[in-house]
Scaffold this motif. Structure first.
Motif, PDB file in Angstrom:
ATOM      1  N   ARG A   1       0.839  -1.201   0.000  1.00  0.00           N
ATOM      2  CA  ARG A   1       0.000   0.000   0.000  1.00  0.00           C
ATOM      3  C   ARG A   1       0.872   1.249   0.000  1.00  0.00           C
ATOM      4  O   ARG A   1       0.598   2.216  -0.727  1.00  0.00           O
ATOM      5  CB  ARG A   1      -0.934  -0.006   1.203  1.00  0.00           C
ATOM      6  N   GLU A   2       1.923   1.243   0.809  1.00  0.00           N
ATOM      7  CA  GLU A   2       2.843   2.387   0.859  1.00  0.00           C
ATOM      8  C   GLU A   2       3.516   2.606  -0.494  1.00  0.00           C
ATOM      9  O   GLU A   2       3.791   3.755  -0.882  1.00  0.00           O
ATOM     10  CB  GLU A   2       3.898   2.159   1.941  1.00  0.00           C
ATOM     11  N   PHE A   3       3.772   1.519  -1.211  1.00  0.00           N
ATOM     12  CA  PHE A   3       4.382   1.626  -2.527  1.00  0.00           C
ATOM     13  C   PHE A   3       3.504   2.450  -3.463  1.00  0.00           C
ATOM     14  O   PHE A   3       3.996   3.326  -4.192  1.00  0.00           O
ATOM     15  CB  PHE A   3       4.620   0.228  -3.104  1.00  0.00           C
ATOM     16  N   PHE A   4       2.204   2.201  -3.449  1.00  0.00           N
ATOM     17  CA  PHE A   4       1.317   2.972  -4.320  1.00  0.00           C
ATOM     18  C   PHE A   4       1.213   4.420  -3.864  1.00  0.00           C
ATOM     19  O   PHE A   4       1.076   5.334  -4.692  1.00  0.00           O
ATOM     20  CB  PHE A   4      -0.063   2.313  -4.398  1.00  0.00           C
ATOM     21  N   ASP A   5       1.303   4.669  -2.572  1.00  0.00           N
ATOM     22  CA  ASP A   5       1.368   6.054  -2.083  1.00  0.00           C
ATOM     23  C   ASP A   5       2.627   6.735  -2.613  1.00  0.00           C
ATOM     24  O   ASP A   5       2.600   7.916  -2.996  1.00  0.00           O
ATOM     25  CB  ASP A   5       1.361   6.077  -0.554  1.00  0.00           C
ATOM     26  N   THR A   6       3.730   5.998  -2.644  1.00  0.00           N
ATOM     27  CA  THR A   6       4.981   6.526  -3.193  1.00  0.00           C
ATOM     28  C   THR A   6       4.822   6.858  -4.668  1.00  0.00           C
ATOM     29  O   THR A   6       5.300   7.901  -5.139  1.00  0.00           O
ATOM     30  CB  THR A   6       6.122   5.508  -3.000  1.00  0.00           C
ATOM     31  N   LEU A   7       4.162   5.978  -5.430  1.00  0.00           N
ATOM     32  CA  LEU A   7       3.949   6.224  -6.851  1.00  0.00           C
ATOM     33  C   LEU A   7       3.133   7.500  -7.076  1.00  0.00           C
ATOM     34  O   LEU A   7       3.463   8.321  -7.945  1.00  0.00           O
ATOM     35  CB  LEU A   7       3.217   5.043  -7.485  1.00  0.00           C
ATOM     36  N   ARG A   8       2.078   7.676  -6.301  1.00  0.00           N
ATOM     37  CA  ARG A   8       1.234   8.867  -6.463  1.00  0.00           C
ATOM     38  C   ARG A   8       2.008  10.140  -6.157  1.00  0.00           C
ATOM     39  O   ARG A   8       1.841  11.165  -6.839  1.00  0.00           O
ATOM     40  CB  ARG A   8       0.006   8.760  -5.568  1.00  0.00           C
ATOM     41  N   ALA A   9       2.849  10.083  -5.138  1.00  0.00           N
ATOM     42  CA  ALA A   9       3.644  11.264  -4.767  1.00  0.00           C
ATOM     43  C   ALA A   9       4.741  11.548  -5.791  1.00  0.00           C
ATOM     44  O   ALA A   9       5.044  12.705  -6.087  1.00  0.00           O
ATOM     45  CB  ALA A   9       4.268  11.051  -3.383  1.00  0.00           C
ATOM     46  N   ALA A  10       5.316  10.481  -6.344  1.00  0.00           N
ATOM     47  CA  ALA A  10       6.424  10.648  -7.286  1.00  0.00           C
ATOM     48  C   ALA A  10       5.952  11.132  -8.650  1.00  0.00           C
ATOM     49  O   ALA A  10       6.676  11.872  -9.338  1.00  0.00           O
ATOM     50  CB  ALA A  10       7.187   9.326  -7.436  1.00  0.00           C
ATOM     51  N   TYR A  11       4.740  10.718  -9.052  1.00  0.00           N
ATOM     52  CA  TYR A  11       4.252  11.029 -10.399  1.00  0.00           C
ATOM     53  C   TYR A  11       2.845  11.625 -10.329  1.00  0.00           C
ATOM     54  O   TYR A  11       1.865  11.000 -10.763  1.00  0.00           O
ATOM     55  CB  TYR A  11       4.243   9.761 -11.258  1.00  0.00           C
ATOM     56  N   PRO A  12       2.721  12.842  -9.801  1.00  0.00           N
ATOM     57  CA  PRO A  12       1.379  13.430  -9.633  1.00  0.00           C
ATOM     58  C   PRO A  12       0.629  13.604 -10.945  1.00  0.00           C
ATOM     59  O   PRO A  12      -0.606  13.537 -10.964  1.00  0.00           O
ATOM     60  CB  PRO A  12       1.671  14.788  -8.963  1.00  0.00           C
ATOM     61  N   ASP A  13       1.340  13.808 -12.063  1.00  0.00           N
ATOM     62  CA  ASP A  13       0.661  13.976 -13.350  1.00  0.00           C
ATOM     63  C   ASP A  13       0.084  12.664 -13.874  1.00  0.00           C
ATOM     64  O   ASP A  13      -0.693  12.668 -14.827  1.00  0.00           O
ATOM     65  CB  ASP A  13       1.639  14.544 -14.383  1.00  0.00           C
ATOM     66  N   LEU A  14       0.473  11.557 -13.257  1.00  0.00           N
ATOM     67  CA  LEU A  14      -0.017  10.241 -13.668  1.00  0.00           C
ATOM     68  C   LEU A  14      -0.939   9.630 -12.612  1.00  0.00           C
ATOM     69  O   LEU A  14      -1.168   8.423 -12.606  1.00  0.00           O
ATOM     70  CB  LEU A  14       1.165   9.299 -13.931  1.00  0.00           C
ATOM     71  N   ARG A  15      -1.461  10.482 -11.757  1.00  0.00           N
ATOM     72  CA  ARG A  15      -2.264   9.965 -10.641  1.00  0.00           C
ATOM     73  C   ARG A  15      -3.490   9.193 -11.122  1.00  0.00           C
ATOM     74  O   ARG A  15      -3.854   8.168 -10.537  1.00  0.00           O
ATOM     75  CB  ARG A  15      -2.699  11.114  -9.726  1.00  0.00           C
ATOM     76  N   HIS A  16      -4.145   9.658 -12.182  1.00  0.00           N
ATOM     77  CA  HIS A  16      -5.335   8.955 -12.672  1.00  0.00           C
ATOM     78  C   HIS A  16      -4.981   7.529 -13.092  1.00  0.00           C
ATOM     79  O   HIS A  16      -5.711   6.574 -12.781  1.00  0.00           O
ATOM     80  CB  HIS A  16      -5.954   9.700 -13.853  1.00  0.00           C
ATOM     81  N   GLU A  17      -3.867   7.377 -13.797  1.00  0.00           N
ATOM     82  CA  GLU A  17      -3.452   6.050 -14.238  1.00  0.00           C
ATOM     83  C   GLU A  17      -3.070   5.170 -13.045  1.00  0.00           C
ATOM     84  O   GLU A  17      -3.436   3.987 -12.994  1.00  0.00           O
ATOM     85  CB  GLU A  17      -2.270   6.162 -15.204  1.00  0.00           C
TER      86      GLU A  17
END
Length: 420
Positions: A240-256
């Motif tokens: 779950r934390e990994f996906f939080d990291t992804l959202r924070a790292a790539y805010p322009d790709l949050r929808h994907e």
């Protein structure tokens, strides 16, 4: 002893794909990483593919054999070189049979097993990736400029022994000693490190990719750290934390990224329900009443998440499963019936028998009793429904290719983080 580097296509149920998730998962992956498939494992295969294609393009052949066969004849040299140094190239068990003493193409039987499945190897596994990267033309038979540069840089890893020259001599019938093959394996093997020109070629390829696909350029500007990728596989909380990291790292790709999470969570929940139903029919009373610890909360969450996913900016359905779940009553038994109905429709559309038909088991051996007992025990340890679904999602997690992005980046940059 090494074997062919294998691919875990997904967990057991996903590999069989009883609910048809492979297509929508692939469509989601193509939004961020269209140049990767589950079969693309290492950049060195693409370098080798370009090298082989260039040799074929530059060789006048009177042979009536097709492109795939002639490609395999070149790949055979590389495969034997890999096997000689025990590097885990695809088809290594077949190549290992041929690496004793001096070797030459004419000495390999024309009906040897290595020639039986020409699609199983570098050409079959990597051509689509080479096309997506822009290394070859749409037919995969001619090199584009970036592919030509990659081929040259790969072939010249050893200044005193060019691979393309050796391949031309191999096709002409020259024999090579065990020591010569060992030297080629050490320098050009799957695990051998790229040369500086090869890394530079890959930098240009990635730079060109980002210029053509600016929306996903941030994935290549700053790939997720290897330590974070490894930690994501340690447990459901870390995942779950990994996906939080992804959202924070790539805010322009949050929808994907949100769509990745929602799809995977729904796919995991429905596969869990499906497998429990199969287990109940196959193993009887041991699983007769098997269900998540809070059926009502589980069902309500699945229906709500289906609606959220369906109404989101990015949505890929499995036929109409997620729409049906969104419209269903928030009742665990009703959702299970919906999942089984979808399974039957999916299997019939493929022309294969359903595993179950509600009250009847049609195919045995599709679930493992011990695995299901462990999954149920895991859900019983959850402190709420979110934690329960986190645990299920982790068990059924998919491959999203962020680790491949890291591997390709490190290959180009010369980092030792993933170059092993």
């Amino acid at each position: 002893m090494k074997f062919t580097e294998y691919v875990v296509l997904d967990r057991a149920a996903q590999a069989v794909d009883p609910l048809g998730f492979r297509r929508p998962a692939g469509a989601l992956l193509d939004l961020l990483f269209p140049q990767f498939t589950v079969l693309t494992l290492r950049p060195s295969y693409l370098s080798a593919l370009c090298c082989f294609v260039k040799v074929l393009n530059n060789t006048k052949s009177s042979s009536q054999t097709g492109f795939s066969r002639r490609f395999r004849e070149l790949e055979l040299f590389w495969g034997i070189a890999n096997a000689t140094v025990n590097d885990g190239v695809v088809n290594i068990t077949k190549y290992r049979e041929l690496c004793e003493g001096d070797v030459r193409l004419a000495s390999v039987p024309k009906r040897h097993a290595v020639f039986q499945r020409l699609s199983y190897g570098t050409l079959g596994h990597y051509t689509s990736a080479a096309i997506r990267w822009g290394l070859v033309d749409k037919e995969g038979r001619r090199l584009e400029p970036t592919g030509s540069a990659l081929a040259d840089s790969f072939a010249s890893r050893r200044s005193n022994a060019q691979l393309d020259d050796a391949l031309a001599r191999w096709i002409d019938g020259e024999s090579f000693s065990h020591g010569e093959m060992e030297a080629f394996g050490q320098r050009f093997g799957v695990s051998a490190q790229p040369s500086r020109p090869e890394r530079s070629a890959w930098k240009d390829i990635i730079r060109e990719w980002c210029a053509k696909h600016p929306k996903t350029a941030s994935l290549w500007d700053a790939p997720i750290a290897q330590a974070t990728l490894e930690a994501s596989n340690t447990g459901h909380e870390a995942y779950r934390e990994f996906f939080d990291t992804l959202r924070a790292a790539y805010p322009d790709l949050r929808h994907e990224i949100d769509a990745f999470w929602q799809f995977e969570r729904l796919a995991a929940a429905t596969l869990f329900m499906f497998e429990l139903r199969v287990a109940a029919l196959e193993f009887g009373e041991k699983f007769a009443d098997a269900a998540p610890p809070d059926e009502a909360a589980f069902a309500a969450h699945v229906v709500a998440l289906s609606n959220t996913y369906k109404d989101g900016a990015v949505f890929q359905d499995a036929r109409r499963l997620f729409r049906a779940l969104a419209e269903s009553a928030a009742d665990y038994r009703a959702l299970t019936r919906c999942v089984v109905d979808h399974h039957i429709d999916h299997q019939q559309a493929k022309g294969t028998s359903p595993v179950v038909d509600h009250e009847q088991l049609m195919v045995m051996g599709r679930v493992d009793a011990q695995t299901m007992r462990e999954a149920l025990a895991d859900t019983q340890a959850a402190y709420d429904i979110e934690d329960c679904l986190d645990r299920i999602q982790f068990r059924y997690r998919r491959q999203w290719h962020f680790e491949k992005c890291r591997r390709w980046y490190d290959w180009a940059e010369g980092s030792t983080e993933t170059l092993q």
